[in-house]
Write an enzyme that holds these catalytic residues in place. Structure first.
Site, PDB file in Angstrom:
ATOM      1  CD  GLU A 118     -15.452   3.770   9.055  1.00 36.90           C
ATOM      2  OE1 GLU A 118     -15.051   3.229  10.093  1.00 36.90           O
ATOM      3  OE2 GLU A 118     -14.961   4.826   8.616  1.00 36.90           O
ATOM      4  N   PRO A 125      -5.568  -0.309   7.166  1.00 34.34           N
ATOM      5  CG  PRO A 125      -7.248   0.930   8.192  1.00 34.34           C
ATOM      6  CD  PRO A 125      -6.866   0.311   6.901  1.00 34.34           C
ATOM      7  CG  ASP A 147      19.047   4.940   0.948  1.00 34.02           C
ATOM      8  OD1 ASP A 147      19.472   5.837   1.691  1.00 34.02           O
ATOM      9  OD2 ASP A 147      18.345   5.148  -0.047  1.00 34.02           O
ATOM     10  NE  ARG A 200      14.700   4.898  -2.610  1.00 33.20           N
ATOM     11  CZ  ARG A 200      15.469   5.893  -3.038  1.00 33.20           C
ATOM     12  NH1 ARG A 200      14.981   6.841  -3.771  1.00 33.20           N
ATOM     13  NH2 ARG A 200      16.737   5.939  -2.698  1.00 33.20           N
TER      14      ARG A 200
HETATM   15  C1  9D3 Z   1     -12.180   2.382  13.358  1.00 34.90           C
HETATM   16  C2  9D3 Z   1     -11.953   1.741  12.077  1.00 34.90           C
HETATM   17  N1  9D3 Z   1     -11.050   2.480  11.200  1.00 34.90           N
HETATM   18  C3  9D3 Z   1      -9.704   1.838  11.219  1.00 34.90           C
HETATM   19  C4  9D3 Z   1      -8.672   2.660  11.862  1.00 34.90           C
HETATM   20  C5  9D3 Z   1     -11.680   2.401   9.892  1.00 34.90           C
HETATM   21  C6  9D3 Z   1     -10.879   2.853   8.741  1.00 34.90           C
HETATM   22  C7  9D3 Z   1     -10.202   4.065   8.755  1.00 34.90           C
HETATM   23  C8  9D3 Z   1      -9.497   4.476   7.636  1.00 34.90           C
HETATM   24  C9  9D3 Z   1     -10.842   2.067   7.621  1.00 34.90           C
HETATM   25  C10 9D3 Z   1     -10.141   2.487   6.502  1.00 34.90           C
HETATM   26  C11 9D3 Z   1      -9.479   3.704   6.524  1.00 34.90           C
HETATM   27  C12 9D3 Z   1      -8.742   4.146   5.327  1.00 34.90           C
HETATM   28  N2  9D3 Z   1      -7.293   3.829   5.439  1.00 34.90           N
HETATM   29  C13 9D3 Z   1      -6.705   2.948   4.645  1.00 34.90           C
HETATM   30  O1  9D3 Z   1      -7.369   2.392   3.797  1.00 34.90           O
HETATM   31  C14 9D3 Z   1      -5.306   2.622   4.837  1.00 34.90           C
HETATM   32  C15 9D3 Z   1      -4.354   3.060   5.817  1.00 34.90           C
HETATM   33  C16 9D3 Z   1      -4.436   3.975   6.907  1.00 34.90           C
HETATM   34  O2  9D3 Z   1      -5.454   4.597   7.191  1.00 34.90           O
HETATM   35  N3  9D3 Z   1      -3.319   4.135   7.669  1.00 34.90           N
HETATM   36  C17 9D3 Z   1      -2.137   3.502   7.426  1.00 34.90           C
HETATM   37  N4  9D3 Z   1      -2.017   2.646   6.425  1.00 34.90           N
HETATM   38  C18 9D3 Z   1      -3.122   2.442   5.635  1.00 34.90           C
HETATM   39  S1  9D3 Z   1      -3.154   1.395   4.346  1.00 34.90           S
HETATM   40  C19 9D3 Z   1      -4.732   1.712   3.990  1.00 34.90           C
END
Ligand code: 9D3
Length: 267
Positions: free
Chosen positions: A116, A89, A169, A154
């Site tokens: 986390e 994220p 596209d 793709r």
């Molecule tokens: C407060 C900390 N959190 C971050 C927003 C911790 C956290 C939440 C969710 C850490 C990892 C995750 C799991 N998500 C992913 O691994 C992930 C993800 C996502 O949650 N949203 C958008 N793209 C991605 S790519 C990997």
């Protein structure tokens, strides 16, 4: 093109790869995708992949050893990767431009995070880039990995049967798509726009172009800057803007977006 995906939920990833365009390209051998279970790269009896964070705090962190071991085993068995994507994220938001760039590579490794977080040394010494698919919280990197594999695949020649669709596209120059209709020409009293059934191909092209500009102006105005509008299209955008009450524009820029009624209402 080769992909190696590392995850603690291999069944979840496999199920996402089985159907559709990607599933077919895998069967035909155009895509060589191997899904690896991260637990296969642990060395302890309980196949533990996570541990508590140094410094304390809630949640668990993915341990470095299995991820380093997975990347090394993949390099040995399947050759060196051209890029190692860490799905996170905190990554760079994934775009079509990223998909295009990655589609020119021969071998991608994709690491799915969970819990986390992931030990920072994986980020620093294994991953070559860190990718997010958008600003919402998911439970892990598995679905993001599937998104990236789909978007990249793709663009690989032959994966999408209808090359014209892929062409279309990229041909839309960063505008949203125009509306589409199919038969019947009238359904429950709702008629297809006359121009589309007229057979005037020049007029149809112009209508679609205008509707694409209209939708983009209404829903994603920030895309217009990169769309290379011509003078006519610019004039049309101004016309649209002047036909919308200032209060609706203020709401839209305040992030309240457009109600369906507003989206629908061009007139
Ligand atoms: C407060 C900390 N959190 C971050 C927003 C911790 C956290 C939440 C969710 C850490 C990892 C995750 C799991 N998500 C992913 O691994 C992930 C993800 C996502 O949650 N949203 C958008 N793209 C991605 S790519 C990997």
């Amino acid at each position: 093109m080769r992909f190696d995906i590392v995850t603690i939920f291999p069944e979840m990833v496999e199920s996402g790869l089985a159907a559709g365009v990607v599933g077919r390209a895998r069967q035909s051998g155009l895509l060589d995708i191997v899904v690896h279970n991260l637990r296969d790269f642990t060395t302890d009896r309980h196949r533990v992949v996570d541990d508590v964070p140094f410094g304390g705090g809630p949640g668990m962190v993915l341990k470095p050893e299995p991820l380093f071991a997975a990347a090394e085993a993949i390099a040995e068995r399947r050759g060196p990767a051209d890029a190692v994507l860490l799905m996170s994220p905190a990554g760079k938001p994934f775009t079509q431009a990223d998909a295009k760039r990655l589609s020119y590579l021969e071998h991608l490794v994709v690491l799915c995070g969970r819990y986390e977080g992931i030990d920072e040394r994986v980020r620093e010494h294994v991953a070559t880039e860190e990718i997010s698919i958008g600003d919402y919280v998911l439970s892990g990197g598995e679905m993001p990995a599937l998104v990236v594999v789909d978007a990249v695949s793709r663009l690989v020649p032959g994966v999408v049967g209808d090359a014209q669709s892929v062409e279309a596209d990229s041909f839309t120059r960063g505008l949203l798509d125009h509306p589409h209709y199919t038969r019947p020409a009238e359904f429950r009293g709702h008629r297809v726009p006359d121009v589309l059934v007229s057979g005037h191909h020049g007029e149809i092209r112009k209508w679609r172009q205008r509707e694409a500009v209209r939708r983009t102006a209404q829903r994603r105005p920030e895309l217009l800057a990169g769309a290379g509008l011509d003078a006519d299209e610019h004039a049309f955008v101004r016309e649209l803007r002047d036909s919308v009450p200032a209060c609706a524009q203020a709401k839209a820029s305040a992030g309240e977006g457009c109600s369906p009624a507003r989206i629908k209402g061009s007139e």
